[in-house]
Write an enzyme that holds these catalytic residues in place. Structure first.
Site, short mmCIF file in Angstrom:
data_model
loop_
_atom_site.label_atom_id
_atom_site.label_comp_id
_atom_site.label_asym_id
_atom_site.label_seq_id
_atom_site.Cartn_x
_atom_site.Cartn_y
_atom_site.Cartn_z
N ARG A 175 34.18 -40.90 -124.31
CA ARG A 175 33.02 -40.10 -124.12
C ARG A 175 33.37 -39.29 -123.65
NH1 ARG A 175 30.51 -45.32 -124.25
NH2 ARG A 175 29.46 -45.87 -125.62
N LYS A 199 28.87 -46.42 -120.85
CA LYS A 199 27.20 -46.68 -119.80
C LYS A 199 26.79 -47.39 -120.14
CE LYS A 199 26.03 -43.54 -124.37
NZ LYS A 199 25.20 -43.22 -125.51
N HIS A 270 32.82 -34.56 -129.28
CA HIS A 270 32.90 -35.85 -129.86
C HIS A 270 33.69 -36.50 -131.74
CE1 HIS A 270 30.33 -39.62 -128.36
NE2 HIS A 270 29.72 -39.73 -129.48
N ARG A 273 36.25 -38.17 -130.89
CA ARG A 273 36.08 -39.99 -130.59
C ARG A 273 35.54 -40.61 -131.80
NH1 ARG A 273 33.65 -43.83 -127.44
NH2 ARG A 273 31.49 -44.25 -128.02
N HIS A 296 30.69 -48.80 -127.69
CA HIS A 296 29.40 -49.95 -128.44
C HIS A 296 29.09 -51.38 -127.72
CE1 HIS A 296 30.87 -46.58 -131.73
NE2 HIS A 296 30.28 -46.07 -130.47
N TYR A 305 31.42 -46.11 -139.09
CA TYR A 305 32.61 -45.17 -139.51
C TYR A 305 32.95 -45.78 -140.51
CZ TYR A 305 31.73 -43.76 -135.07
OH TYR A 305 31.50 -42.77 -133.83
#
Length: 324
Positions: A175, A199, A270, A273, A296, A305
């Site tokens: 990110r 995150k 992004h 990514r 994730h 994806y």
């Protein structure tokens, strides 16, 4: 009208209505909101953006509950949650926004139960609107290769930096916030790894391919020293004034270079990514590995994806097969 006339008119004009004061919450609801904020920020380590969004959602919920006569979290019931969400729907928000607001409400009521502020968790019964996730735009492999070659490393330190930034974004799927947060010590040059903080302050190690590693080495040896100042600190990537490169500059830079790639959409960082993940799966990587690479929390997020790859396969089939 002269200056005196303007002043006279202004003197007799009605005063603008004062802005309405923010709606005050009952003390018990206000206390619960403050506790929820601490939980999101300190225990869950959510980003400032996520904390702000969740607090805004829950504040709206609590004001709705207070207007219904609720004075403390234990008075929030499932009908009140549903009436609030129905009211939010009338404002024509997107389903994704309503889904996030429902998630915020569920998180709040669960927290209220855990902390003893409520005796039940009505949010457990609150359904979210179904959100159809749009497939992310991606570059073709040829477009990605062309993009990597757009910055000219011979143009000076900025060209070296931009080439390294593009290579790292595409090689790692980081990110943009993770990229600009990298320090020099986050590089393991012997093993071709980079340590990223994602995150929830979760760390992960991501491989760097040879082209990305070469571009970073060139930046560190020939580019960064030219931009570094006494205030640069350990930041891996620097802006033109020597400070840590910021997210806005990266977005602007990536969009500008994408504009020089024939047929490429303005996807931003992004999009690199998304492209990295899609190309990995198309090349045979397993879903769990891609999940780990992207950071994730759940496999469900990564599975989009696979849909991208299937859609690309279907499009190719329909173009190529005589009986498609």
């Amino acid at each position: 009208m002269g200056d005196r006339g303007v002043a006279a008119a202004a003197a007799h004009a009605p005063s603008p209505a004062p802005s309405p004061a923010p709606e005050q919450l009952p003390p018990a609801l206000d206390d619960a909101l403050a506790g929820f904020e601490s939980y999101l920020r300190d225990e869950r380590a959510f980003s400032a953006h996520t904390v702000r969004a969740y607090l805004g959602d829950v504040t709206r919920l609590l004001r709705h509950a207070a207007r219904s006569g609720v004075r403390d979290p234990d008075g929030i019931t499932l009908p009140i949650l549903r009436s609030w969400l129905a009211l939010e729907r009338t404002t024509r928000h997107a389903d994704s926004t309503l889904a996030r607001r429902a998630a915020a409400a569920r998180a709040f009521t669960a927290h209220a139960l855990r902390t003893g502020r409520a005796s039940t968790d009505p949010g457990a019964g609150l359904a979210s609107p179904k959100v159809r996730r749009a497939l992310p735009g991606v570059l073709t492999e040829d477009q990605a290769a062309t993009l990597m070659a757009v910055p000219d490393p011979e143009s000076g330190p900025v060209g070296l930096r931009d080439r390294a930034v593009l290579e790292v974004l595409y090689a790692t799927g980081l990110r943009v916030g993770e990229l600009v947060g990298l320090d020099i010590d986050d590089l393991d040059r012997s093993r071709h790894l980079v340590r990223a903080v994602g995150k929830g302050n979760k760390e992960r190690s991501v491989p760097l391919g040879r082209p990305a590693m070469d571009a970073v080495d060139a930046w560190l040896t020939r580019g960064r020293p030219a931009l570094a100042t006494s205030t640069s600190g350990p930041a891996l990537f620097l802006g033109a004034r020597g400070g840590r490169l910021d997210q806005r500059a990266v977005r602007t830079m990536v969009t500008r270079y994408l504009g020089e790639v024939a047929g490429a959409a303005a996807l931003g960082p992004h999009g690199l990514r998304h492209s990295a993940a899609t190309h990995l799966l198309a090349g045979g990587a397993d879903l769990r590995s891609v999940q780990e690479l992207l950071g994730h929390a759940t496999l469900t997020t990564t599975q989009i994806y696979t849909h991208v790859s299937v859609e690309r396969l279907r499009a190719s089939y329909e173009r190529a097969h005589p009986r498609a």
